[in-house]
Scaffold this active site. Sequence first.
Site, PDB file in Angstrom:
ATOM      1  N   GLY B  38       0.855   1.033  -8.423  1.00 21.10           N
ATOM      2  CA  GLY B  38       0.441   0.531  -8.536  1.00 21.10           C
ATOM      3  C   GLY B  38      -1.170   0.035  -9.700  1.00 21.10           C
ATOM      4  O   GLY B  38      -0.820   1.513  -9.554  1.00 21.10           O
ATOM      5  N   THR B  39      -1.296  -0.786 -10.226  1.00 18.72           N
ATOM      6  CA  THR B  39      -1.635  -0.148 -11.212  1.00 18.72           C
ATOM      7  C   THR B  39      -3.208  -1.124 -12.152  1.00 18.72           C
ATOM      8  O   THR B  39      -3.565  -0.201 -10.780  1.00 18.72           O
ATOM      9  CB  THR B  39      -0.931  -1.532 -12.791  1.00 18.72           C
ATOM     10  OG1 THR B  39      -0.394  -2.711 -12.315  1.00 18.72           O
ATOM     11  CG2 THR B  39      -0.128  -0.177 -12.974  1.00 18.72           C
TER      12      THR B  39
END
Lengths: 262, 266
Positions: B38-39
């Site tokens: 996830g960023t």
Amino acid sequence: MSFTPYDWNQSIQTRTEYIEERLRDGSPVVGISIPDGILMVSVHRAERKVYEIYDRLVFGAVGNQSDIETVRNASIDFAHREGFQRSPDDVTAHRLVGSVLSPALKKAFGDPFNAPFVFRGLFAELGERQETDLFFALGFDGEFKRETRYSVAAGSLEAENRMIDLLHSSVDQAKDRTSAVRLALEAWATGKIHARRRGGFGSKARDEEEEEVEILTAAHVLREEIAEGTVEAGLLERNTPREIKFRLLRADELQPVLAEYR
Amino acid sequence: MRPGDFSELIGGLSGEGGRVLDAPVSHSERAAELDTHGTTVIAVKYRDGVLNVGDRRATANMAVMFDRAEKVLPLDDFTLIAISGSFARAVEIVRYLKHSFRYYARRELQEMSLDGKVSEVSRAIANNLPMALQGIGAFIPIVSAYDPRTNEGRIFFYDGMGARFETAEFGAAGSGSERIRGAFDYIIRTKKPFREMSLDEALQECLILLDIAADLDAATGGFAKVLPVAKAITRDGIVDIPAEQMRDIVAGIHPREDAGLARPVA
């Protein structure tokens, strides 16, 4: 010295008498399913009586406080282990009562060399809809029964039957929280009265006059108990945006009902 | 025996009893391809509490695995966790934390303290370190909460070893966060502190920040294709920011193509 089948019978009988005698004075617990969710009501003097077990499970009991704690903790342990390792959807009252608690209680009850549980408990499971709400009443010997709409746990079977009679005839009145708390308290008082009168009335048929006397007595008992104890109403809310569905009703939510007995 | 301790119940935070794993794996070049990340996630303190915004992209190496990942998750009614890094580990640990907080509250009949909760997060990260050192499974969360004792929102961020820091204004984590870190300070100095902003003002700044992160970081999704997730915590608990509200704000943000940043040199 050996332990004979006769001794076993004798021990079961003595244990049953011992347990029932000690349960008798317990404060009953009443569970009612309403459109809003499941309501579990009792009156306590000291310790809490209605407990959250898991996201959709609530529990209340009469009995020895340390036995209630043992069952409560075992239930919470099972529910959380199972909910984490599998899924919260797999944590059901049926599995908890049928697979975990009932066999353990049965074993403790039948084992003459260990203390039996002084315990009668009620588990409720919140469904997606009111029709799928479930109750499980669990006894000290591991016996359990599955019920819908309402259920109770009280100090004696006689008291439980009287409470169930009342709930059976009046549960349709319990449409919202307030009316359900009112009915639950009436049932609670009925249980309290009949647990005191050991042996019950003898005659099953009750005429209207006697019914009236009972209601009066229930009001009397409630007035007395509410003055000295605390009414506890736990609600498992069906449609809530909150993460935690369980909460105890606040004093201002109970006030409309309690005012009638003050 | 620690009463109410969930990790003990499942045989240790990394025990065989739980699904939490920390068996060392040998380092492999391919490891990164397995690990979905996830960023960019952002947390800011605004007037009524804390706002969390996260883009929706999850990537594994160069592949976009999922464009609707939920990276802002409630741990309970007054605590949010925004996750960046290894998705598998983060989601597992979020499940662990939720159970851990609730297990404690149900067993002990009292809420776990906020300090207890943020320490539990530290413990989970520290426990994950052996895996992180192998090159996979590292994750960094931001924890936001409404503190009923001080009546204010609070934001905690962590390093890879589980050190916990409390931030006064904002927190950001994930691959895109480094690109926009200075922009938070720029906003605070040139506009106003986030904590003086209304929800809509704070939301607008966060969405712009996310858009910039998406421009500068290939792994960040921004808001052009799928709307981000935004949740706020106030004294009344967690609020999901409706898509409508975000769409209105997004519509008001000037498109970036007008900026005409760079032209190829002929």
